[in-house]
Design an enzyme around this catalytic site. Structure first.
Site, PDB file in Angstrom:
ATOM      1  N   ARG A 103       0.966  -1.137   0.266  1.00  0.00           N
ATOM      2  CA  ARG A 103       0.582   0.231   0.160  1.00  0.00           C
ATOM      3  C   ARG A 103       0.151   1.066   0.225  1.00  0.00           C
ATOM      4  O   ARG A 103       2.400   1.797   0.872  1.00  0.00           O
ATOM      5  CB  ARG A 103      -1.167  -0.031   1.559  1.00  0.00           C
ATOM      6  CG  ARG A 103      -2.123   0.665   1.016  1.00  0.00           C
ATOM      7  CD  ARG A 103      -2.843   0.125   2.373  1.00  0.00           C
ATOM      8  NE  ARG A 103      -2.514   1.246   3.418  1.00  0.00           N
ATOM      9  CZ  ARG A 103      -2.954   1.469   4.341  1.00  0.00           C
ATOM     10  NH1 ARG A 103      -4.532   1.071   4.724  1.00  0.00           N
ATOM     11  NH2 ARG A 103      -2.940   1.983   5.450  1.00  0.00           N
ATOM     12  N   THR A 107      -1.036   7.791  -0.669  1.00  0.00           N
ATOM     13  CA  THR A 107      -2.278   7.344  -1.639  1.00  0.00           C
ATOM     14  C   THR A 107      -3.602   6.180  -1.670  1.00  0.00           C
ATOM     15  O   THR A 107      -4.599   6.562  -1.329  1.00  0.00           O
ATOM     16  CB  THR A 107      -1.898   7.056  -3.023  1.00  0.00           C
ATOM     17  OG1 THR A 107      -1.456   5.717  -2.776  1.00  0.00           O
ATOM     18  CG2 THR A 107      -1.134   7.836  -3.879  1.00  0.00           C
ATOM     19  N   ASP A 202       0.277  -2.192  11.445  1.00  0.00           N
ATOM     20  CA  ASP A 202       1.031  -2.829  10.579  1.00  0.00           C
ATOM     21  C   ASP A 202       1.714  -3.917  10.488  1.00  0.00           C
ATOM     22  O   ASP A 202       2.589  -4.357  12.185  1.00  0.00           O
ATOM     23  CB  ASP A 202       2.023  -2.373  10.580  1.00  0.00           C
ATOM     24  CG  ASP A 202       2.435  -2.548   8.608  1.00  0.00           C
ATOM     25  OD1 ASP A 202       3.029  -3.046   8.326  1.00  0.00           O
ATOM     26  OD2 ASP A 202       2.475  -1.510   8.203  1.00  0.00           O
ATOM     27  N   ASP A 205       4.573  -5.150  10.120  1.00  0.00           N
ATOM     28  CA  ASP A 205       5.975  -5.221  11.129  1.00  0.00           C
ATOM     29  C   ASP A 205       5.980  -5.303  12.075  1.00  0.00           C
ATOM     30  O   ASP A 205       6.581  -5.929  12.988  1.00  0.00           O
ATOM     31  CB  ASP A 205       6.241  -3.310  11.409  1.00  0.00           C
ATOM     32  CG  ASP A 205       6.054  -2.443   9.765  1.00  0.00           C
ATOM     33  OD1 ASP A 205       6.578  -2.753   9.310  1.00  0.00           O
ATOM     34  OD2 ASP A 205       5.816  -1.423  10.658  1.00  0.00           O
TER      35      ASP A 205
HETATM   36  O1  LIG Z   1      -6.926  -3.238   2.860  1.00  0.00           O
HETATM   37  P1  LIG Z   1      -5.848  -1.892   2.309  1.00  0.00           P
HETATM   38  O2  LIG Z   1      -6.043  -0.630   2.499  1.00  0.00           O
HETATM   39  O3  LIG Z   1      -4.862  -1.926   1.115  1.00  0.00           O
HETATM   40  O4  LIG Z   1      -4.249  -2.578   3.451  1.00  0.00           O
HETATM   41  C1  LIG Z   1      -4.100  -3.723   4.395  1.00  0.00           C
HETATM   42  C2  LIG Z   1      -2.755  -4.002   2.689  1.00  0.00           C
HETATM   43  O5  LIG Z   1      -2.242  -3.654   3.886  1.00  0.00           O
HETATM   44  C3  LIG Z   1      -1.117  -4.322   4.174  1.00  0.00           C
HETATM   45  O6  LIG Z   1      -0.010  -4.576   3.566  1.00  0.00           O
HETATM   46  P2  LIG Z   1       1.323  -3.460   3.258  1.00  0.00           P
HETATM   47  O7  LIG Z   1       0.603  -2.606   2.261  1.00  0.00           O
HETATM   48  O8  LIG Z   1       1.806  -2.947   4.796  1.00  0.00           O
HETATM   49  O9  LIG Z   1       2.526  -4.356   3.125  1.00  0.00           O
HETATM   50  P3  LIG Z   1       3.630  -5.339   3.825  1.00  0.00           P
HETATM   51  O10 LIG Z   1       2.248  -6.933   3.925  1.00  0.00           O
HETATM   52  O11 LIG Z   1       4.793  -5.580   3.306  1.00  0.00           O
HETATM   53  O12 LIG Z   1       3.464  -4.747   5.578  1.00  0.00           O
HETATM   54  C4  LIG Z   1      -1.416  -5.622   4.609  1.00  0.00           C
HETATM   55  O13 LIG Z   1      -1.315  -6.647   4.971  1.00  0.00           O
HETATM   56  C5  LIG Z   1      -2.900  -5.364   3.775  1.00  0.00           C
HETATM   57  O14 LIG Z   1      -1.749  -6.534   2.797  1.00  0.00           O
HETATM   58  O1  LIG Z   2      -4.357  -1.187  10.446  1.00  0.00           O
HETATM   59  C1  LIG Z   2      -3.419  -1.323   9.326  1.00  0.00           C
HETATM   60  C2  LIG Z   2      -3.822  -1.411   8.049  1.00  0.00           C
HETATM   61  C3  LIG Z   2      -3.219  -1.611   6.651  1.00  0.00           C
HETATM   62  N1  LIG Z   2      -2.321  -2.116   6.962  1.00  0.00           N
HETATM   63  C4  LIG Z   2      -2.023  -3.216   8.417  1.00  0.00           C
HETATM   64  O2  LIG Z   2      -1.275  -3.620   8.638  1.00  0.00           O
HETATM   65  N2  LIG Z   2      -2.664  -2.143   9.550  1.00  0.00           N
HETATM   66 MG   LIG Z   3       2.798  -3.191   6.181  1.00  0.00          MG
END
Ligand SMILES: O=P(O)(O)OC[C@H]1O[C@H](OP(=O)(O)OP(=O)(O)O)[C@H](O)[C@@H]1O
Ligand SMILES: O=c1cc[nH]c(=O)[nH]1
Ligand SMILES: [Mg+2]
Length: 211
Positions: A103, A107, A202, A205
């Site tokens: 994400r 944006t 997150d 993380d």
């Molecule tokens: O419904 P959305 O608003 O699209 O958000 C959800 C997404 O955000 C997080 O991933 P992130 O982009 O943080 O990537 P990561 O798993 O590498 O931390 C999570 O694991 C989802 O994939």
């Molecule tokens: O709360 C949230 C939203 C998006 N992605 C995450 O990992 N946590």
């Molecule tokens: Mg993430």
């Protein structure tokens, strides 16, 4: 779109520990694995099987085995990777594909940075794994991706969802295909940074420790 929210005290207990900011990564990983195992029970309720003749020590009988072609499990990197082991333990014959989506922090749009999936997913049961369904952008992109490759039987397994994200999913996907969503809980809302409230922070993380 069919939504199934787990309603089980063990799920609620594990989720509460997961949400706690003091829970360290090692425990967090373990809990994600355990929660997926519990959710997999519901997510695989319609996994395809075929009859199988076997001989018990007493008699012959007809049981079932998982059908060919096998289901394909797709963790959405990174955070979905934490759910993979728990799911494949339940469906040992599954194949595994990968989708990398992140994400954008300003944006909030999902950007695809990796994919390793069969070109043709016709007749395959697809299980998408992602702990967080926040705005819904990532899951919509992932579902679009597998639909473009011919999949029509799609289940998403998530830990937390928001009403806003589920709404986006229903409007974007719901009329095109009957997707099943299995979640541990639907939280209250998104905050201004599009994080789930109360949420767990997150997920990537917290699983892997790298910000
Ligand atoms: O419904 P959305 O608003 O699209 O958000 C959800 C997404 O955000 C997080 O991933 P992130 O982009 O943080 O990537 P990561 O798993 O590498 O931390 C999570 O694991 C989802 O994939
Ligand atoms: O709360 C949230 C939203 C998006 N992605 C995450 O990992 N946590
Ligand atoms: Mg993430």
């Amino acid at each position: 779109m069919r939504l199934h929210v787990a309603d089980h005290p063990l799920v609620d207990h594990k989720l509460t520990v997961l949400r706690d900011e003091k829970t360290p990564s090692a425990t967090f990983r373990l809990l994600v694995d355990e929660l997926v195992t519990l959710l997999a029970y519901e997510a695989t309720r319609h996994v395809r099987t075929e009859p199988k003749e076997i001989r018990t020590p007493v008699t012959t009988t007809t049981g079932v085995r998982l059908s060919d072609p096998s289901p394909i499990v797709v963790p959405i990197l990174r955070a979905g990777l934490g759910m993979l082991e728990g799911m494949t333990r339940m469906i040992p014959t599954a194949e595994v594909g990968f989708l990398g989506l992140q994400r954008d922090e300003s944006t909030y749009e999902a950007v695809t940075y990796a994919n390793r999936l069969p070109d043709d997913l016709t007749d395959r049961q697809v299980f998408l794994l992602d702990p967080m369904l926040a705005t819904g952008g990532t899951l919509v992109a992932a579902i679009d991706y597998v639909l473009e490759r011919g999949a029509r039987d799609v289940t998403a397994v998530c830990l937390l969802a928001t009403p806003e994200g589920l709404d986006v999913l229903e409007k974007s996907i719901g009329s095109r295909v009957d997707v099943q969503i299995v979640v541990a809980a639907v939280d209250e809302r998104l905050n201004d940074q599009k994080y789930i409230v109360p949420g767990l922070g997150d997920a990537g993380d917290r699983l892997y420790g790298i910000v």
